[in-house]
Motif scaffolding. Structure first.
Motif, PDB file in Angstrom:
ATOM      1  N   UNK A 126       8.889   2.155  -7.296  1.00 27.66           N
ATOM      2  CA  UNK A 126       9.298   0.817  -7.714  1.00 27.66           C
ATOM      3  C   UNK A 126       9.161   0.662  -9.222  1.00 27.66           C
ATOM      4  N   UNK A 127       8.126   1.259  -9.792  1.00 28.09           N
ATOM      5  CA  UNK A 127       7.932   1.154 -11.238  1.00 28.09           C
ATOM      6  C   UNK A 127       9.092   1.786 -11.998  1.00 28.09           C
ATOM      7  N   UNK A 128       9.677   2.860 -11.459  1.00 25.40           N
ATOM      8  CA  UNK A 128      10.833   3.479 -12.096  1.00 25.40           C
ATOM      9  C   UNK A 128      12.078   2.612 -11.933  1.00 25.40           C
ATOM     10  N   UNK A 336      15.458  13.141 -12.481  1.00 25.64           N
ATOM     11  CA  UNK A 336      14.096  13.422 -12.931  1.00 25.64           C
ATOM     12  C   UNK A 336      13.186  12.202 -12.878  1.00 25.64           C
ATOM     13  N   UNK A 337      13.734  11.071 -12.481  1.00 26.75           N
ATOM     14  CA  UNK A 337      12.880   9.896 -12.306  1.00 26.75           C
ATOM     15  C   UNK A 337      11.898  10.146 -11.178  1.00 26.75           C
ATOM     16  N   UNK A 338      10.731   9.566 -11.307  1.00 31.60           N
ATOM     17  CA  UNK A 338       9.676   9.818 -10.326  1.00 31.60           C
ATOM     18  C   UNK A 338      10.010   9.154  -8.994  1.00 31.60           C
ATOM     19  N   UNK A 339       9.907   9.926  -7.932  1.00 33.54           N
ATOM     20  CA  UNK A 339      10.229   9.419  -6.601  1.00 33.54           C
ATOM     21  C   UNK A 339       8.992   9.439  -5.712  1.00 33.54           C
ATOM     22  N   UNK A 340       9.076   8.678  -4.644  1.00 35.56           N
ATOM     23  CA  UNK A 340       8.042   8.725  -3.617  1.00 35.56           C
ATOM     24  C   UNK A 340       8.298   9.924  -2.713  1.00 35.56           C
ATOM     25  N   UNK A 341       7.255  10.428  -2.049  1.00 31.43           N
ATOM     26  CA  UNK A 341       7.452  11.595  -1.176  1.00 31.43           C
ATOM     27  C   UNK A 341       8.377  11.259  -0.016  1.00 31.43           C
ATOM     28  N   UNK A 342       9.189  12.239   0.348  1.00 32.22           N
ATOM     29  CA  UNK A 342      10.095  12.055   1.474  1.00 32.22           C
ATOM     30  C   UNK A 342       9.292  12.172   2.756  1.00 32.22           C
ATOM     31  N   UNK A 343       9.589  11.303   3.708  1.00 36.77           N
ATOM     32  CA  UNK A 343       8.803  11.253   4.938  1.00 36.77           C
ATOM     33  C   UNK A 343       9.687  11.528   6.139  1.00 36.77           C
ATOM     34  N   UNK A 344       9.023  11.748   7.276  1.00 38.53           N
ATOM     35  CA  UNK A 344       9.712  11.890   8.556  1.00 38.53           C
ATOM     36  C   UNK A 344       9.504  10.579   9.299  1.00 38.53           C
ATOM     37  N   UNK A 345      10.495   9.690   9.281  1.00 36.73           N
ATOM     38  CA  UNK A 345      10.297   8.317   9.732  1.00 36.73           C
ATOM     39  C   UNK A 345       9.775   8.186  11.145  1.00 36.73           C
ATOM     40  N   UNK A 346      10.305   8.960  12.085  1.00 36.94           N
ATOM     41  CA  UNK A 346       9.903   8.757  13.482  1.00 36.94           C
ATOM     42  C   UNK A 346       8.443   9.141  13.692  1.00 36.94           C
ATOM     43  N   UNK A 347       8.046  10.322  13.174  1.00 38.69           N
ATOM     44  CA  UNK A 347       6.663  10.742  13.341  1.00 38.69           C
ATOM     45  C   UNK A 347       5.713   9.811  12.599  1.00 38.69           C
ATOM     46  N   UNK A 348       6.138   9.427  11.404  1.00 40.05           N
ATOM     47  CA  UNK A 348       5.268   8.562  10.599  1.00 40.05           C
ATOM     48  C   UNK A 348       5.080   7.227  11.272  1.00 40.05           C
ATOM     49  N   UNK A 379      -5.006  -3.083 -13.032  1.00 34.37           N
ATOM     50  CA  UNK A 379      -3.607  -2.673 -12.952  1.00 34.37           C
ATOM     51  C   UNK A 379      -2.825  -3.297 -14.090  1.00 34.37           C
ATOM     52  N   UNK A 380      -1.913  -2.509 -14.641  1.00 37.43           N
ATOM     53  CA  UNK A 380      -0.924  -3.000 -15.604  1.00 37.43           C
ATOM     54  C   UNK A 380       0.371  -2.244 -15.341  1.00 37.43           C
ATOM     55  N   UNK A 381       1.499  -2.917 -15.637  1.00 35.04           N
ATOM     56  CA  UNK A 381       2.790  -2.300 -15.349  1.00 35.04           C
ATOM     57  C   UNK A 381       3.087  -1.124 -16.280  1.00 35.04           C
ATOM     58  N   UNK A 420       0.982  -2.035  -0.527  1.00 36.22           N
ATOM     59  CA  UNK A 420       2.164  -1.312  -0.066  1.00 36.22           C
ATOM     60  C   UNK A 420       2.413  -0.045  -0.891  1.00 36.22           C
ATOM     61  N   UNK A 421       1.669   0.130  -1.959  1.00 33.01           N
ATOM     62  CA  UNK A 421       1.844   1.237  -2.897  1.00 33.01           C
ATOM     63  C   UNK A 421       3.217   1.210  -3.548  1.00 33.01           C
ATOM     64  N   UNK A 422       3.741   0.002  -3.783  1.00 32.14           N
ATOM     65  CA  UNK A 422       4.886  -0.100  -4.669  1.00 32.14           C
ATOM     66  C   UNK A 422       4.444   0.316  -6.076  1.00 32.14           C
ATOM     67  N   UNK A 423       3.183   0.035  -6.358  1.00 31.81           N
ATOM     68  CA  UNK A 423       2.545   0.465  -7.602  1.00 31.81           C
ATOM     69  C   UNK A 423       1.184   1.042  -7.238  1.00 31.81           C
ATOM     70  N   UNK A 424       0.668   1.909  -8.082  1.00 29.86           N
ATOM     71  CA  UNK A 424      -0.680   2.440  -7.897  1.00 29.86           C
ATOM     72  C   UNK A 424      -1.620   1.775  -8.892  1.00 29.86           C
ATOM     73  N   UNK A 425      -2.810   1.493  -8.421  1.00 28.25           N
ATOM     74  CA  UNK A 425      -3.806   0.849  -9.276  1.00 28.25           C
ATOM     75  C   UNK A 425      -4.107   1.730 -10.486  1.00 28.25           C
ATOM     76  N   UNK A 426      -4.281   1.088 -11.631  1.00 27.93           N
ATOM     77  CA  UNK A 426      -4.651   1.815 -12.838  1.00 27.93           C
ATOM     78  C   UNK A 426      -6.089   2.295 -12.752  1.00 27.93           C
ATOM     79  N   UNK A 427      -6.933   1.490 -12.138  1.00 25.53           N
ATOM     80  CA  UNK A 427      -8.329   1.849 -11.946  1.00 25.53           C
ATOM     81  C   UNK A 427      -8.866   1.187 -10.689  1.00 25.53           C
ATOM     82  N   UNK A 428     -10.014   1.639 -10.233  1.00 29.32           N
ATOM     83  CA  UNK A 428     -10.582   1.078  -9.014  1.00 29.32           C
ATOM     84  C   UNK A 428      -9.964   1.688  -7.765  1.00 29.32           C
ATOM     85  N   UNK A 429     -10.163   1.001  -6.644  1.00 30.16           N
ATOM     86  CA  UNK A 429      -9.754   1.578  -5.356  1.00 30.16           C
ATOM     87  C   UNK A 429      -9.226   0.492  -4.437  1.00 30.16           C
TER      88      UNK A 429
END
Length: 615
Positions: A126-128, A336-348, A379-381, A420-429
């Motif tokens: 999403x950030x890309x 070359x833009x950063x993508x999310x990992x490709x998943x197997x929808x049914x198993x996932x 977090x920051x964009x 939802x991991x549209x973004x990842x936290x800059x710090x913390x958990x």
């Protein structure tokens, strides 16, 4: 997504004439080869056929020389005329087949490139996607990939076959008369050297033209995405002028490219014409001096005229390569833009706890409402922007409803984006069920979550397609149940084709409240372990809000519900309330506790909540 979590717009005001990304020649050829590699056999066949067709054409001047010689010697010419006719017909037929084979291969290259690029763009982080205007991305899938058609058939195949044909023609000219060959090459080198100087200009103008086409797509996407707002604001003329400015820019760069391309193309005709005059004059003198025969001069002139086509192919290949190189650079940048990992929808989905519809709202065996925790999250964009979250910490136990309140810009909706991991936290958990969300397989994480955005997007298509968008295996009984729970059953009864009624672009045939109910129904149909509602009832009337409030309350008995709330009626349902301000958690508690202990919440409850509830 509410205004407090909107990512910044991409920077504007860049130099309009500054060229975009460029690849080195070596890298451009490497990327181009990757595109044509799956289609090598077909392209090789087309190239071979083109060479055979060129060989048939090259044979015609020699056959003509033989014909002239036989006429001079008063010998029969029927056989050579038959051979010459056969060469013409055979060469034409083979060239036609070669052209079809190459064009078909080129279309296959474009198809494969579009499929691969689309697959990557839809998996962008999403950030890309926030950084690049959607119209520009669409332009790369449409117009930029189209240019691969020309570069794979013209810049490569026609360039190679043209070069080989030129070499063969020159060899034949040399056999006929080396002196005339020297005159021809001298003229062509002189004019060709000047032509080579304009190639970089063609490259720059072509690249800028393609970028301008991408800008047209961007401004059109912007205009049609806010079509009603433009009309309501009386801004049609201003927006039209914006589109015209973009088209004018594309026209300007297109004209520049056309100017240099025309200069390069006309140089071919000029070189041949000058060569013809030189050869005619010098060749005529050599015939007069009996250094060569008239038939030799005729054959040489025919070869000279035949040279026009392969030389034109080389010039055209060079210009089309410049276009293709710019397109390849833009396509490669997108790939070359950063993508999310490709998943197997049914198993996932199965792992993520997509519940059996027969449970009718109950959690699946072994799965229950999810627990959420933020531990000192920052977090920051982007690095250069101020933080949105500054040490956010809270814990949400499994089950029940938790409301997030606070002034605009507090970072409430960003909480959902991080879960939802549209973004990842800059710090913390950020953790779900005690497990860092970054350690979850992405598809498994999202399969456990139902998410309703504030603007409740509805996709073009039928109502049924929108409802089952996140739960494609839902049964008719599942759909009927969720329609009743969200008060959409009466809407379906009114629609001319029921669930199969098309809802229009972005749900334009539905009201704002209906779109929100469709989005909520879509999330409930997924039967999530965690339900995220971002102001999901903001456009509902009091009756439907009351009904959906009961639906959400019921869902909170079987799942964990997090809601960004601006209405007191929603806040009062919450088991706990998280008050946020300026990217921090200010207080956590029940409504009664916070009214007594937190001045900000007390002010919100007395003004914003009550005003919204009574408005």
């Amino acid at each position: 997504m509410s205004s407090d979590s909107l990512p910044p717009n991409p920077p504007s005001g860049a130099d309009d004439d500054a060229p975009g990304p460029r690849l080195s020649a070596r890298e451009t050829w490497r990327v181009l080869y990757e595109h044509i590699r799956p289609h090598r056999p077909v392209i090789a066949l087309g190239a071979l056929l083109s060479l055979v067709g060129s060989a048939c054409a090259l044979s015609q001047p020699i056959a003509t020389k033989t014909l002239v010689d036989r006429l001079g010697d008063d010998e029969p010419i029927a056989g050579i005329l038959l051979v010459l006719s056969a060469l013409v017909l055979l060469g034409t037929a083979i060239e036609a087949v070669a052209q079809y084979v190459l064009e078909r291969a080129a279309e296959s290259v474009v198809f494969t490139a579009r499929r691969r690029l689309t697959g990557r763009l839809l998996r962008l982080r999403v950030s890309e996607a926030d950084r690049i205007p959607p119209g520009d991305l669409m332009s790369r899938v449409t117009s930029d990939t189209t240019l691969l058609r020309a570069v794979t058939t013209q810049a490569m195949v026609a360039g190679v076959t043209g070069a080989l044909t030129v070499v063969a023609t020159i060899v034949m000219m040399g056999v006929l008369d080396p002196v005339l060959l020297g005159v021809t090459i001298g003229v062509m080198v002189l004019i060709g050297g000047a032509t080579a100087l304009v190639m970089p200009k063609i490259s720059r103008a072509t690249q800028r033209s393609q970028e301008a086409v991408g800008e047209i797509s961007t401004v059109l996407e912007r205009a049609f995405g806010a079509f009603r707002t433009i009309k309501a604001s009386g801004a049609e003329r201003r927006e039209t002028e914006t589109v015209w400015n973009a088209t004018r820019k594309a026209w300007r760069h297109g004209v520049q490219a056309a100017k240099w391309q025309s200069l390069a193309a006309s140089s071919v005709g000029l070189s041949v014409q000058v060569s013809f005059l030189a050869v005619l004059g010098i060749g005529g003198a050599r015939v007069a001096s009996e250094a060569i025969e008239v038939s030799t001069l005729i054959a040489f002139l025919l070869l000279l005229f035949y040279l026009i086509e392969p030389v034109s192919q080389l010039v055209s290949s060079a210009t089309q390569y410049q276009e293709g190189a710019a397109a390849i650079a833009r396509i490669t940048e997108a790939e070359r833009l950063e993508t999310e990992p490709e998943a197997e929808p049914r198993e996932a989905a199965a792992e993520g706890g997509r519940q059996d519809p027969a449970t009718a709202g109950e959690p699946a065996v072994g799965d229950g409402p999810a627990a959420v925790a933020f531990e000192d999250v920052t977090f920051r964009y982007r690095e250069e922007l101020p933080p949105v979250h500054q040490g956010v910490s809270f814990t949400v136990p499994s089950g029940g409803m938790t409301a997030f309140v606070g002034p605009s810009g507090a970072g409430k909706s960003t909480v959902f984006g991080l879960i939802e991991r549209f973004y990842d936290a800059t710090g913390g958990r950020v953790s779900l069920d005690g497990r860092d969300v970054r350690d979850w397989p992405l598809a498994e994480l999202r399969a456990a979550i139902g998410y309703v955005e504030q603007d409740a997007p509805v996709l073009a298509g039928t109502l049924r397609e929108n409802l089952v968008f996140a739960a494609p295996d839902a049964t008719d009984e599942d759909i009927r149940e969720v329609l009743v729970r969200t008060r959409l059953d009466t809407l379906v009864e009114r629609l001319p084709e029921g669930l199969d009624t098309r809802v229009g672009h972005r749900g334009s045939r539905l009201s704002g409240g209906e779109r929100q109910r469709v989005a909520i129904a879509r999330a409930l149909l997924r039967r999530p372990r965690l339900l995220l509602l971002d102001e999901a009832t903001s456009q509902l009337d009091a009756v439907n809000e009351l009904a959906l409030r009961d639906t959400v309350a019921e869902a909170a008995r079987h799942t964990t519900v997090l809601v960004v709330a601006h209405r007191l009626s929603t806040v009062l349902l919450a088991d706990r309330i998280v008050v946020m301000e300026a990217g921090r958690v200010r207080a956590v508690g029940t409504h009664a506790e916070l009214v007594a202990a937190d001045p900000l919440y007390g002010e919100l409850a007395a003004t914003q909540f009550l005003a919204t509830a009574t408005g």
